[in-house]
Design an enzyme around this catalytic site. Structure first.
Site, mmCIF file in Angstrom:
data_model
loop_
_atom_site.group_PDB
_atom_site.id
_atom_site.type_symbol
_atom_site.label_atom_id
_atom_site.label_comp_id
_atom_site.label_asym_id
_atom_site.label_seq_id
_atom_site.Cartn_x
_atom_site.Cartn_y
_atom_site.Cartn_z
ATOM 1 N N GLU A 1 0.879 -1.181 0.000
ATOM 2 C CA GLU A 1 0.000 0.000 0.000
ATOM 3 C C GLU A 1 0.910 1.223 0.000
ATOM 4 O O GLU A 1 1.206 1.797 1.020
ATOM 5 C CB GLU A 1 -0.939 -0.027 1.212
ATOM 6 N N HIS B 1 -5.687 6.059 -2.190
ATOM 7 C CA HIS B 1 -5.002 7.210 -1.584
ATOM 8 C C HIS B 1 -4.711 8.222 -2.685
ATOM 9 O O HIS B 1 -3.568 8.609 -2.906
ATOM 10 C CB HIS B 1 -3.721 6.760 -0.877
ATOM 11 N N HIS C 1 -9.808 0.367 -0.721
ATOM 12 C CA HIS C 1 -10.854 0.863 0.209
ATOM 13 C C HIS C 1 -11.660 2.036 -0.376
ATOM 14 O O HIS C 1 -11.524 3.181 0.037
ATOM 15 C CB HIS C 1 -10.340 1.139 1.623
ATOM 16 N N ASP D 1 -8.952 -4.351 6.327
ATOM 17 C CA ASP D 1 -7.951 -3.291 6.553
ATOM 18 C C ASP D 1 -7.576 -3.270 8.045
ATOM 19 O O ASP D 1 -7.358 -2.215 8.623
ATOM 20 C CB ASP D 1 -8.463 -1.917 6.085
HETATM 21 ZN ZN LIG Z 1 -4.523 -0.397 4.422
#
Ligand SMILES: [Zn+2]
EC number: 3.5.1.25
Length: 381
Positions: free
Chosen positions: A124, A190, A211, A268
């Site tokens: 990530e 992100h 996510h 997560d």
């Molecule tokens: Zn994460």
């Protein structure tokens, strides 16, 4: 091994069936004339494909960025107790040296697996957006580098399975092209990128959204951004289904918009999963958990969840009111398809891996079986 009289999920339906397992594979649903010393009586229990978590940072006091080989094996044992048969240890953005070190440790553990199986590594970062960094350390976010990525591949013994990148990160298209050519799944997250930049990444081969709704620019009628691209495209969409990161209506909306086959339930989770409230670590960050809600100590960002996969299934059933046969797709066959391992994993069928979770009527985990080996047994037998 024989599993007798369970309510078995096969081809989308739950039917009372037996299963014969040999050499780690499901060999038959007919056990007449078959003899085996190891018999599990699953009467009145659910026999389901094991859960696959493609986004977790740890649990039970273990953080994937900080763990040694022994701790990673313990983590696999903890996940086994939650019905997880396969997972991707997910690494928070860290220094280049630390990331190299950790992917090497995970690669080594994968040589000799126990408990829930590590299916590969999810990076990530570190090629993310500063603006939508969430719990990622700002000073460690860097521009896309194929050289750096190649070093992670090499150190991990080619076990990088997926990487989350931001669509506006300089040089990202070249990195996506390279990663896809190496059969690494590229995920967008992100990110505050424009809709156009996100769609360009998807055309280049990115096919998953990290996510969804969390840690990204939101939907705007003139600037659809990553969310517009997520919902309109055919990319798989991860959803953190702890009830805190997403309102249940948003989970339902995602399923309605994407179709249930494109939504992937994830935890997560952080090292605090399975443990009481308190102070913990998430990679380089200090975090604090209050009422099961993990947040950065310094900053205002949520920092992962304390969700476990068997609770994720219960939540999905509660949020959607859909039957277990439908809900379970989001944590079994969908992640298996996304990772291109659905020939072996993600559903119960002949010649597929015997990755199985056996649950009681209350959906509590009684047995977890990975490739024909019982890795968790709470039956008292
Ligand atoms: Zn994460």
């Amino acid at each position: 091994m024989i599993i007798k009289n369970g309510n078995v999920l096969v081809k989308g339906k739950i039917i009372t069936k037996n299963i014969f397992i040999k050499d780690g594979k499901i060999k038959d649903f007919n056990v007449e004339g078959v003899h085996d010393n190891q018999i599990i009586d699953a009467e009145e229990m659910y026999v389901l494909p094991g859960f696959i978590d493609v986004h977790t940072h740890g649990g039970n006091g273990i953080d994937t960025n900080l763990a040694d080989e022994k701790e990673l094996k313990e983590l696999s044992g903890f996940f086994a107790s939650k019905g997880v048969t396969g997972y991707l240890p997910t690494l928070l953005t860290d220094t280049h040296e630390k990331t190299c070190e950790v992917v090497e440790i995970i690669g080594n553990v994968m040589e000799e697996q126990s408990g829930s199986k590590i299916l590969g590594i999810h990076l990530e970062g570190p090629f993310l957006s500063h603006e939508f960094k969430g719990a990622m350390p700002d000073d460690l976010i860097v521009d896309s580098s194929i050289e750096k990525f190649m070093e992670y591949e090499k150190k991990s013994n080619d076990n990088i399975k997926t990487i989350t990148v931001a669509a506006e990160n300089p040089g990202v298209l070249g990195l996506i092209r390279y990663a896809v050519s190496k059969e690494v799944v590229v995920s967008l997250g992100h990110t505050g990128a424009t809709y156009e930049d996100c769609m360009m990444c998807i055309e280049e081969g990115a096919n998953r959204i990290t996510h969804t709704f969390n840690g990204m620019r939101q939907l705007h009628q003139h600037y659809p951004s990553i969310l517009g691209a997520s919902l309109e495209s055919d990319a798989y969409c991860e959803a953190i289904v702890d009830g805190l990161h997403l309102h249940p209506a948003i989970v339902r909306l995602m399923i309605k918009t994407k179709g249930i086959d494109k939504v992937i339930g994830i935890t997560d989770s952080v090292m605090a999963a399975g443990l009481p409230d308190g102070k913990y670590k998430l990679g380089v960050n200090d975090i604090i958990v209050v009422d099961g809600d993990a947040r950065l100590v310094h900053g205002d960002s949520r920092a992962g969840s304390t969700l476990t996969m068997n609770k994720a299934l219960k939540n999905l059933m509660e949020f959607t009111r859909l039957p277990i046969e439908e809900c379970i797709k989001m944590i079994t066959i969908n992640p298996a398809k996304m990772l291109n391992i659905d020939n072996d994993k993600g559903s119960l069928d002949i010649d597929k891996d015997a990755d199985i979770v056996i649950m009681d009527k209350n959906y509590d985990v009684i047995y977890t079986i990975v490739e024909g080996r019982v890795v968790y047994n709470n039956s008292g037998k």
